[in-house]
Design an enzyme around this catalytic site. Structure first.
Site, PDB file in Angstrom:
ATOM      1  N   ASP A  88       0.857  -1.179   0.000  1.00 30.59           N
ATOM      2  CA  ASP A  88       0.000   0.000   0.000  1.00 30.59           C
ATOM      3  C   ASP A  88       0.899   1.236   0.000  1.00 30.59           C
ATOM      4  OD1 ASP A  88      -2.068  -1.782   0.321  1.00 30.59           O
ATOM      5  OD2 ASP A  88      -2.852  -0.882   2.155  1.00 30.59           O
ATOM      6  N   HIS A 144       4.860  -7.342  -0.160  1.00 34.62           N
ATOM      7  CA  HIS A 144       4.530  -8.643  -0.729  1.00 34.62           C
ATOM      8  C   HIS A 144       5.161  -8.814  -2.106  1.00 34.62           C
ATOM      9  CE1 HIS A 144       1.236  -9.823   2.194  1.00 34.62           C
ATOM     10  NE2 HIS A 144       1.488  -8.560   2.526  1.00 34.62           N
ATOM     11  N   SER A 242       8.563   3.604   4.905  1.00 28.01           N
ATOM     12  CA  SER A 242       9.694   3.653   4.000  1.00 28.01           C
ATOM     13  C   SER A 242       9.263   3.439   2.560  1.00 28.01           C
ATOM     14  CB  SER A 242      10.753   2.642   4.414  1.00 28.01           C
ATOM     15  OG  SER A 242      11.989   3.001   3.837  1.00 28.01           O
TER      16      SER A 242
END
Length: 278
Positions: A88, A144, A242
């Site tokens: 995200d 992911h 980050s």
């Protein structure tokens, strides 16, 4: 240089991040509650998408910050040739690696070999593709897999801990190649590819499924692996915000989505590009 960036040079970056890490992993109920509730209020955190939907259910700030989504909250794009968004966040930059250079911000570039700390590997990505996703403090903070691949190596690179927001990206040369980072190398059906987890100021740590939490050292840490991961599998996580960078070779022939311009909001698992069938 921007005043915000100058101030980052003056503060003790490592010490500040280490202090943040100590507080973030504390399971002291008073420390945990103060941090979690203050953060949730400051950033208006909504827990309806997460497995634990009460602030008081988390045993530490780290657990809260890396909170796990409910099953199905982020469907993984199942098209066989799609590149799935790894996290995200917002699109920082996306495009083609030209003459070994990636775009950092408008009018500013940096070298892929420097980012990877491997000249030959970097050269293999010339004319390839990259996507840089910035994770803000409010985002889901697990990264992911954007594709199927076998993790063959990880390389931890110590460095600075500048913020990685747009202001710093615009003003600090070679930002992503200077900051602390973990390079993850994969064998894929179209060749070698990488996902880079880039640390930042107040980032209390980086973790990878193959290494566990990375212990900060002043020297490079290289490890070999043989771990098959499928698109959508968890690769790692950040303890505070980050950036994740995908680097793909020319042979993947990726066509990024036309909608993915600078500042575009993205969700983990959605299709951000298509590669040519092999």
């Amino acid at each position: 240089m921007n005043l915000f960036c100058i101030l980052q040079n003056l503060v003790p970056q490592q010490a500040l991040s280490e202090l943040a890490g100590t507080l973030a992993k504390s399971d002291n109920p008073y420390v945990k509650k103060a941090l979690v509730h203050a953060f949730a209020k400051a950033y208006d955190i909504d827990l309806k998408e997460y497995k634990k939907d009460s602030l008081d259910d988390y045993v530490s700030f780290n657990e809260f910050f890396t909170r796990e989504l409910k099953p199905g909250a982020r469907p993984i794009n199942e098209m066989p040739n799609s590149i799935a968004c790894p996290a995200d966040g917002t699109v920082s930059q996306i495009g083609t690696i030209t003459h070994g250079q990636l775009i950092q911000a408008k009018g500013r570039e940096y070298d892929v070999s420097q980012l990877l700390a491997d000249y030959e590997l970097g050269q293999s990505f010339n004319d390839g593709s990259f996507a840089t996703i910035y994770l803000a403090p409010t985002n889901y903070h697990r990264v992911h897999m954007p594709f199927d691949g076998t993790l063959t190596a990880t390389r931890y690179l110590p460095g600075t801990l500048f913020s990685v927001n747009n202001t710093t990206a615009t003003n600090v040369p070679d930002l992503f190649a200077r900051n602390e980072r973990l390079v993850c190398e994969f064998d894929t059906q179209w060749g070698k590819s990488c996902v880079i987890l880039v640390g930042a100021m107040i980032v209390a740590g980086i973790e990878c499924v193959a290494t566990g939490a990375i212990k900060r050292t002043p020297y490079i840490q290289e490890r070999s692996h043989d771990l098959m991961l499928k698109k959508g599998d968890e690769l790692g996580r950040f303890y505070l915000g980050s950036t994740a960078i995908i680097v793909l070779p020319k042979s993947a022939q990726v066509a990024w989505s036309d909608e993915l311009t600078h500042g575009k909001t993205v969700k983990m698992g959605e299709c951000i590009g298509m590669r040519q069938p092999q």
